[in-house]
Scaffold this active site. Structure first.
Site, PDB file in Angstrom:
ATOM      1  N   ASP A  99      -6.531   9.990   6.292  1.00  0.00           N
ATOM      2  CA  ASP A  99      -5.383  10.445   5.533  1.00  0.00           C
ATOM      3  C   ASP A  99      -5.423  11.961   5.460  1.00  0.00           C
ATOM      4  OD1 ASP A  99      -3.193   9.764   3.593  1.00  0.00           O
ATOM      5  OD2 ASP A  99      -4.347   7.910   3.481  1.00  0.00           O
ATOM      6  N   GLU A 266       3.895   9.188   6.496  1.00  0.00           N
ATOM      7  CA  GLU A 266       4.360   8.341   5.398  1.00  0.00           C
ATOM      8  C   GLU A 266       5.786   8.763   5.084  1.00  0.00           C
ATOM      9  OE1 GLU A 266       3.677   6.996   0.802  1.00  0.00           O
ATOM     10  OE2 GLU A 266       3.312   9.046   1.413  1.00  0.00           O
ATOM     11  N   HIS A 327      -1.653   0.382  -0.101  1.00  0.00           N
ATOM     12  CA  HIS A 327      -2.243   0.600  -1.420  1.00  0.00           C
ATOM     13  C   HIS A 327      -1.225   1.013  -2.480  1.00  0.00           C
ATOM     14  CE1 HIS A 327      -1.832   4.412   0.530  1.00  0.00           C
ATOM     15  NE2 HIS A 327      -1.989   5.030  -0.615  1.00  0.00           N
ATOM     16  N   ASP A 328       0.036   1.088  -2.098  1.00  0.00           N
ATOM     17  CA  ASP A 328       1.072   1.525  -3.044  1.00  0.00           C
ATOM     18  C   ASP A 328       2.019   0.405  -3.451  1.00  0.00           C
ATOM     19  OD1 ASP A 328       0.231   4.194  -3.110  1.00  0.00           O
ATOM     20  OD2 ASP A 328       1.428   4.719  -1.348  1.00  0.00           O
TER      21      ASP A 328
END
Ligand code: NOJ
Length: 670
Positions: A99, A266, A327-328
């Site tokens: 990331d 993203e 993860h969101d």
């Protein structure tokens, strides 16, 4: 197996490192823990790992608040553990994406500490500082994604700093050349180490409007916007047009390295804006993460529509990808149920595009139970635009029936393990030949052996309601995937016979299927269709290859299947045009076949379309030479269509022969 870059045919597996495996007894995951579990990941059959942040961080947003872009938080290990992790990943022929958080750092990053000191500090302009409005209020109306205004006043210097997320996540100023260079240098630091690419966090936010004007109100909330819709349209806080030059710079950094390094962004937002992130000629991010299947109703027609719209919107250079969870967002199995989670697994791994799996989805991990008052997620507050507590999707990976699912030997893991861990864990599910874990492993193997599933064309086919089915085709290999979204039995008409290579129940594997494929309730099936050029007499759908022509007779298959065949054979560019025959001349330049077909199918009800395609894709000659017409009136209409060289009588039984004769005549005429 294929010549395409690894990230086109490969499968990405996301690890949230805090929750994967704790090796020290801290209750939080770490690098050594991941190293211990690499054999599991390799055996699963994925190709790359994307690891969420591990940089030094106060963990206000669990690592998405970076205090040093070239360091490692001691919680995870040190730089030499990172190096070992990377080496062990590569040893297993896997890739590592990390990331990278370009929009904001932590307020504890030395850059911000400096920046905050005074208005004339050399790092002042590395962040976005503005004077208050006359009445002392924030400089504009922007809101933080995590609730409240996006500005916090610094009493010492009397200015506000901008933060699109937490106050502790100050936004960096990408208009400052020194900041930009420092960020690119940080990327180079990891590229030099050998990481295979980056997932760029919240990347559209780095391109804000230079004047920071007020965002307009959001009257048309869109489920595809980031998290959930905010009260304002974020048109100036995410200034997409300016992204392209920036993307080109990112690409320059990456492309200077060998080995197909990857940039994933993203990126949320409406489809046209989302697509633009690929860049004008494909020089944007290689793939903007595609979350479009996450926030929609789980229904066959809606899912198909979402996929088809995406397929239609993508320019040729843009490779699709699919993300069903991360993860969101809420856990996949909790969103759609355990049975449909198996159907979703088949879809994710067979659609055209790179799949990103989220750790634990291969176990059907549900949302975790987070006791009230024990929330860790900073976004879990009533003002946040993130409407969920993201902790539920970040609970520890479940390895065994041991305490805390084998994740930690600490007294407590940082988040509770899910309640079903004694039965839902790797050790138990690995032993069960029909478990969801076994299904994922089988699927990944089937995928790896099939060029059609990895890189083939995609075309949806006609199905009964509540079923979504499509054909993936590459050269002579054709895979049909059928997904039953209901708990009722369904039947799908097959264009040609084939053999079942996988079903979600993992039972009758090598069944031959002829005209009809039976789907049991909540079942997904992959059928390998009889390869290549079928006997035209055995099937109504015929493809003949003759004297450099590809001749397609379409009847049972839908227009899309037909197109995808033509396109995969010819390498022609695909573009849809739905605006009718008027658009013909214009669009014809772009994609000779597609236009004619797409326009003619709906317009020429009662005709069947026969296409002749010159093998030479450069050739811009008339590709549609004939239509078959059911009656005299339609014959006349058809003959008046631009580009039509002939009209055949409708004669179902000898259609193929008739077309053959027609092509022969044409060939003789030259
Ligand atoms: C997106 C990340 O996925 C999310 O977890 C994070 O909170 C925000 N960006 C801010 O970095």
């Amino acid at each position: 197996m294929t010549d395409s870059p690894w990230w086109k045919h490969g499968v990405i597996y996301q690890i949230y490192p805090l929750s994967f495996q704790d090796s020290t007894g801290s209750g939080m995951g770490d690098f050594q823990g991941i190293i211990q579990r690499l054999d599991y990941i390799a055996d699963l059959g994925v190709d790359a790992i994307w690891m969420s942040p591990f940089y030094p961080s106060p963990m206000a947003d669990f690592g998405y608040d970076v205090a040093d872009y070239t360091g490692v938080d001691s919680m995870f290990g040190n730089m030499s553990t990172f190096d070992r992790l990377l080496a062990e990943i590569h040893k297993r022929n896997l890739k590592l994406l990390i990331d990278f958080v370009p929009n904001h750092s932590s307020d504890e990053h030395p850059w911000f500490v400096e920046s905050k000191k005074s208005k004339d500090n050399p790092k002042r302009d590395w962040y976005i500082w503005r004077d208050p409005k006359k009445d002392g209020s924030p400089p504009n109306n922007w809101v933080s994604m995590f609730g409240g205004p996006a500005w916090t006043l610094d009493k010492t210097t009397g200015q506000y700093h901008l933060h699109s997320f937490l106050n502790k996540q100050p936004d960096l100023n990408w208009r400052n050349p020194e900041l930009k260079k420092a960020m690119f240098d940080a990327m180079r630091f990891w590229l030099d180490k050998g990481v295979d690419g980056f997932r760029l966090d919240a990347v559209p936010m780095i391109a804000k409007h230079p004047d920071l004007p007020d965002n307009p109100p959001n009257d048309t909330p869109n489920a595809q916007d980031e998290y959930s819709s905010t009260s304002l349209k974020r048109v100036y806080s995410e200034y997409y047009e300016n992204l392209h030059p920036l993307y080109e710079e990112f690409r320059k950094v990456i492309d200077a390295y060998d080995g197909e390094r990857l940039l994933v962004g993203e990126v949320w937002g409406p489809l046209d804006v989302w697509v633009s992130n690929y860049g004008k000629e494909g020089n944007g991010v290689h793939m903007p993460h595609n979350f479009r299947l996450i926030n929609i109703e789980w229904k066959a027609d809606i899912v198909q529509k979402t996929v088809d719209e995406l397929e239609d919107a993508l320019p040729k250079f843009a490779w699709p990808n699919y993300v069903l969870a991360n993860h969101d967002v809420l856990r996949l199995a909790s969103r759609i149920g355990q049975e449909q989670a198996r159907v979703a697994a088949v879809m994710l791994l067979t659609l055209r595009g790179t799949p990103t799996m989220y750790y634990g989805d291969e176990l059907g991990l549900p949302n975790g139970d987070i006791p009230l008052g024990k929330e860790r997620d900073p976004a879990a507050n009533p003002d946040s635009f993130v409407t969920i507590n993201r902790d539920v999707a970040r609970t520890p990976m479940q390895w065994s029936a041991n305490p805390f699912a084998g994740f930690t030997r600490a007294k407590q893991p940082w988040l509770p393990v899910s309640l079903d861990y004694k039965t839902r864990n790797v050790a138990v599910l690995n032993e069960r030949p029909r478990s969801i874990l076994s299904l994922y492993k089988r699927l990944l193997r089937v995928r790896k052996q099939s060029q059609a599933l990895q890189i083939g064309s995609y075309a949806a086919i006609e199905t009964p309601a509540d079923v979504y089915a499509y054909i993936r085709e590459h050269e002579r290999e054709r895979m049909l995937v059928a997904l039953n979204f209901t708990n009722e039995e369904k039947f799908v008409k097959l264009p040609i016979e084939g053999k079942v290579v996988l079903n979600t129940r993992l039972d009758s594997d090598s069944d031959r299927v002829e005209q009809k494929l039976k789907l049991r309730p909540n079942e997904a099936v992959i059928v390998e269709l009889r390869p290549g050029i079928p006997d035209p007499k055995a099937s109504k759908a015929a493809i003949l290859e003759d004297r450099g022509y590809v001749l397609v007779v379409d009847d049972d298959l839908g227009a899309r299947t037909l197109l995808s065949r033509i396109v995969s054979r010819s390498g022609l560019r695909v573009k849809t045009a739905n605006d009718g025959l008027e658009a013909l001349d214009l669009a014809y330049e772009e994609a000779p076949l597609m236009i004619l077909l797409d326009i003619m199918m709906p317009r020429l009800d009662g005709f069947e379309v026969v296409l002749r395609l010159q093998a030479d894709p450069q050739l811009r000659s008339v590709p549609v030479v004939a239509v078959t017409a059911s009656d005299e009136k339609k014959k006349r209409e058809a003959s008046m269509l631009p580009g039509i060289k002939g009209v055949l009588a409708k004669a179902q039984e000898n259609l193929v022969e008739e077309v053959e004769r027609f092509v022969k005549e044409l060939a003789q005429k030259g």
